[in-house]
Structures are given as structure tokens and as C-alpha cells.
Scaffold this motif. Sequence first.
Motif, PDB file in Angstrom:
ATOM      1  N   PHE A 194      35.736  37.917   5.131  1.00 31.48           N
ATOM      2  CA  PHE A 194      34.806  36.987   4.610  1.00 31.48           C
ATOM      3  C   PHE A 194      33.959  36.257   5.619  1.00 31.48           C
ATOM      4  O   PHE A 194      32.765  36.165   5.454  1.00 31.48           O
ATOM      5  N   ILE A 195      34.754  35.595   6.609  1.00 30.59           N
ATOM      6  CA  ILE A 195      34.035  34.938   7.653  1.00 30.59           C
ATOM      7  C   ILE A 195      33.690  35.889   8.864  1.00 30.59           C
ATOM      8  O   ILE A 195      34.580  36.598   9.505  1.00 30.59           O
ATOM      9  N   PRO A 196      32.398  36.036   9.200  1.00 29.42           N
ATOM     10  CA  PRO A 196      31.841  36.796  10.536  1.00 29.42           C
ATOM     11  C   PRO A 196      32.611  36.483  11.550  1.00 29.42           C
ATOM     12  O   PRO A 196      32.681  35.353  11.923  1.00 29.42           O
ATOM     13  N   ALA A 197      32.959  37.620  12.322  1.00 37.58           N
ATOM     14  CA  ALA A 197      33.649  37.273  13.421  1.00 37.58           C
ATOM     15  C   ALA A 197      32.739  36.948  14.709  1.00 37.58           C
ATOM     16  O   ALA A 197      32.923  36.250  15.477  1.00 37.58           O
ATOM     17  N   ASP A 198      31.420  37.521  14.524  1.00 31.99           N
ATOM     18  CA  ASP A 198      30.395  37.105  15.412  1.00 31.99           C
ATOM     19  C   ASP A 198      29.039  36.585  14.448  1.00 31.99           C
ATOM     20  O   ASP A 198      28.193  37.422  14.554  1.00 31.99           O
ATOM     21  N   PRO A 199      29.172  35.626  14.057  1.00 29.90           N
ATOM     22  CA  PRO A 199      27.809  34.909  13.063  1.00 29.90           C
ATOM     23  C   PRO A 199      26.721  34.857  13.922  1.00 29.90           C
ATOM     24  O   PRO A 199      26.782  34.460  15.117  1.00 29.90           O
ATOM     25  N   THR A 200      25.641  35.413  13.286  1.00 30.26           N
ATOM     26  CA  THR A 200      24.387  35.428  13.969  1.00 30.26           C
ATOM     27  C   THR A 200      23.226  34.706  12.963  1.00 30.26           C
ATOM     28  O   THR A 200      23.292  35.008  11.673  1.00 30.26           O
ATOM     29  N   LEU A 201      22.317  34.048  13.577  1.00 27.92           N
ATOM     30  CA  LEU A 201      21.045  33.630  12.871  1.00 27.92           C
ATOM     31  C   LEU A 201      19.830  34.687  13.133  1.00 27.92           C
ATOM     32  O   LEU A 201      18.817  34.515  12.521  1.00 27.92           O
ATOM     33  N   ASP A 202      20.216  35.484  13.678  1.00 25.81           N
ATOM     34  CA  ASP A 202      18.883  36.573  13.960  1.00 25.81           C
ATOM     35  C   ASP A 202      18.193  37.090  12.568  1.00 25.81           C
ATOM     36  O   ASP A 202      17.265  37.448  12.619  1.00 25.81           O
ATOM     37  N   ASN A 203      19.352  37.126  11.436  1.00 26.00           N
ATOM     38  CA  ASN A 203      18.772  37.688  10.262  1.00 26.00           C
ATOM     39  C   ASN A 203      17.546  36.723   9.828  1.00 26.00           C
ATOM     40  O   ASN A 203      16.634  37.232   9.122  1.00 26.00           O
ATOM     41  N   PHE A 204      17.917  35.473   9.754  1.00 25.47           N
ATOM     42  CA  PHE A 204      17.106  34.265   9.321  1.00 25.47           C
ATOM     43  C   PHE A 204      15.596  34.491  10.249  1.00 25.47           C
ATOM     44  O   PHE A 204      14.626  34.261   9.691  1.00 25.47           O
ATOM     45  N   ARG A 205      15.929  34.540  11.652  1.00 21.63           N
ATOM     46  CA  ARG A 205      14.653  34.735  12.451  1.00 21.63           C
ATOM     47  C   ARG A 205      13.896  35.792  12.023  1.00 21.63           C
ATOM     48  O   ARG A 205      12.659  35.709  12.174  1.00 21.63           O
ATOM     49  N   ASP A 260       8.362  37.240   9.716  1.00 18.34           N
ATOM     50  CA  ASP A 260       7.670  38.289   9.021  1.00 18.34           C
ATOM     51  C   ASP A 260       6.562  37.618   8.184  1.00 18.34           C
ATOM     52  O   ASP A 260       6.931  36.719   7.215  1.00 18.34           O
ATOM     53  N   PRO A 261       5.204  37.916   8.505  1.00 19.46           N
ATOM     54  CA  PRO A 261       3.936  37.167   7.822  1.00 19.46           C
ATOM     55  C   PRO A 261       4.019  37.232   6.432  1.00 19.46           C
ATOM     56  O   PRO A 261       3.867  36.389   5.510  1.00 19.46           O
ATOM     57  N   ALA A 262       4.701  38.741   5.843  1.00 18.84           N
ATOM     58  CA  ALA A 262       4.671  38.964   4.625  1.00 18.84           C
ATOM     59  C   ALA A 262       5.732  37.963   3.655  1.00 18.84           C
ATOM     60  O   ALA A 262       5.335  37.585   2.617  1.00 18.84           O
ATOM     61  N   ILE A 303       4.064  34.765   3.290  1.00 21.73           N
ATOM     62  CA  ILE A 303       3.227  34.681   2.194  1.00 21.73           C
ATOM     63  C   ILE A 303       3.795  34.606   0.796  1.00 21.73           C
ATOM     64  O   ILE A 303       3.215  33.996  -0.097  1.00 21.73           O
ATOM     65  N   TYR A 304       4.815  35.465   0.516  1.00 24.36           N
ATOM     66  CA  TYR A 304       5.562  35.226  -0.827  1.00 24.36           C
ATOM     67  C   TYR A 304       6.213  34.175  -0.935  1.00 24.36           C
ATOM     68  O   TYR A 304       6.268  33.614  -2.100  1.00 24.36           O
ATOM     69  N   LEU A 305       6.625  33.221   0.109  1.00 25.30           N
ATOM     70  CA  LEU A 305       7.159  31.996  -0.145  1.00 25.30           C
ATOM     71  C   LEU A 305       6.130  31.170  -0.646  1.00 25.30           C
ATOM     72  O   LEU A 305       6.286  30.164  -1.502  1.00 25.30           O
ATOM     73  N   TRP A 306       4.950  31.368  -0.063  1.00 28.75           N
ATOM     74  CA  TRP A 306       3.724  30.467  -0.400  1.00 28.75           C
ATOM     75  C   TRP A 306       3.377  30.685  -1.821  1.00 28.75           C
ATOM     76  O   TRP A 306       3.089  29.734  -2.620  1.00 28.75           O
TER      77      TRP A 306
END
Length: 277
Positions: A47-58, A63-65, A68-71
Motif C-alpha cells: 500500500f505504501i510505495p517503497a520509493d514514492p515519487t512526484l514525477d507523475n504529478f510533474r 502537459d498543456p492539454a 486546458i482541461y482544468l481550465w
Amino acid sequence: MSAARWGDVATYAVLGVLALFFALPLAWLASLALRTPAEVYLGAARFIPADPTLDNFRTILSDPAFLIYLWNGLKLSAAGGALAVALAIPAAYACSRFEFRGKTVVLLGLLAVQMISPLVLLVPLYRWMSELGLLNLDLSVIAVYGAVGMPLAVWLLKVAFDAIPKELEEAAEIDGASRLQTLARITLPLARSGIASAFILAMVMNWSQFLIPFILLERDGDWPISVAIFNFAGSVSASTTQLLAAACLVAVLPAVAVFVALQRMIVSALISGAVKG
């Protein structure tokens, strides 16, 4: 321990179970969003990642698209919430200040309309919009958002107007102010917390809407975040599951954050009419 204390304990226990029930999916989503592609294949084994990363959020936020979806989601939700409040103000004021035959029926009817699922309206709504040439227009989605959010806004604003003493309006009318001037200069400023609460709740409801923009908007660039994530989920693979989880978390957190930050103001506006006088 007294019976009242046992009742409090039971109440908090039930609320704790409910909170856990709704928090677990978000916790699992956060777990996936912080994983590397290799750890996604572990599934529920860790359940808890052994090597957590924020790369997915980055990745998704760069991504410009996605931006745009958020806006699009923010624009449609805010405009629809503002329209719902604008439509609800005269109706709520009339129900609060005037006595007329069938007022209770009107209020109950508005509440009943609020309970109707959008699924019931999908087919006639699409056919109507198609015949009028109103598909793929932001204004069409905003108009439907406003209509869907208006019943709840009427009830919230009626409570806010009920909490304002009528004597203030009567004094203004004695000084020569018209009913419209009294509403604009006295009642609305005093009911600003209720208006803000109605707008926030309508906006949060619009932010989570999926079916309405899904059937009215066909162009990719017009989609709000809810529709965009659904279409992305249809083509997602195991190697991109963590990106989908990060996108879902980013889409959910704004609504949760706004509601948590402003919950006291919202609750205060909801109960203000109950403690009048």
C-alpha cells in the motif's frame, strides 16, 4: 457512563466508519499516484510505495492539454454556479418575503426537481440541444449547470434571506427606496455569506458533473477535466495507471480543499435562518 455519553460514542464511531469508508479510495488513489511504473504491478501487495515519487504529478501538470482541461472545468463550473445563484436570488427572495398561495408546493417542487437524476434528462436534453444547434457550446453547458444548480441555491438563499430582519427593508422603503433598491443595497450585502455558500456548493457540484458535458461537448479541446479523465481511462494501460491516478487526484483535490477550507462559512449560512431572533 450515562446513556447520553454512550449515544455520543456511538455517533462518533459511526461517523468514523463512514469517514474511513470514503477516505480509503482517496488513500489508494494517492498510493498509486506516488508509485513508479514498476511498483504499479505490485497492486495491493504494497500500500505504501517503497520509493514514492512526484514525477507523475510533474508529468500531468506539465502537459498543456491537461491544464486546458482544468481550465475548462473551472470556467464551466464557476459560470454555471454564478448563473444558478443569479437565477435563484429573485425566487428565493420572493419565497422568503412574500406570502402567496402554493408557496410550500413551490419549495417542495424545487426540492423534488433537485432529486431528479441527470440520467433521466439525457436523451431529451441531447435531442433538444441538437435540434436547436446548441451542441459543442460552452454556453449550453453553463445554462444546464445553472438550471440544475438553481433549486438547491433557492433553498440556501431563502434560509439566508429569512435570517435578515424585515424591519431593515421596511425602514428603507419608508425612506423612499423601491423593492429592487432595497434588495440590491440592503438584503444582498447582508446575505453575502449565504450567496457565497450557494455559489461554492453549486460550483463544486458542477465540477463533479460528467454526464452533462459528456453529451453536450464533442470536441476534445472543450472537455472539462471529468470528461477528459474518463476518455483517458478508456485507453490507459498498466504502465500509465500511475498517471491516471495522479490526474484523478489533482481533479478531486480542488473541490475537497475548497469545501474543507470554507465549511464553517457554509454551515453558518445553512443554519442562520434556524437561529433567527
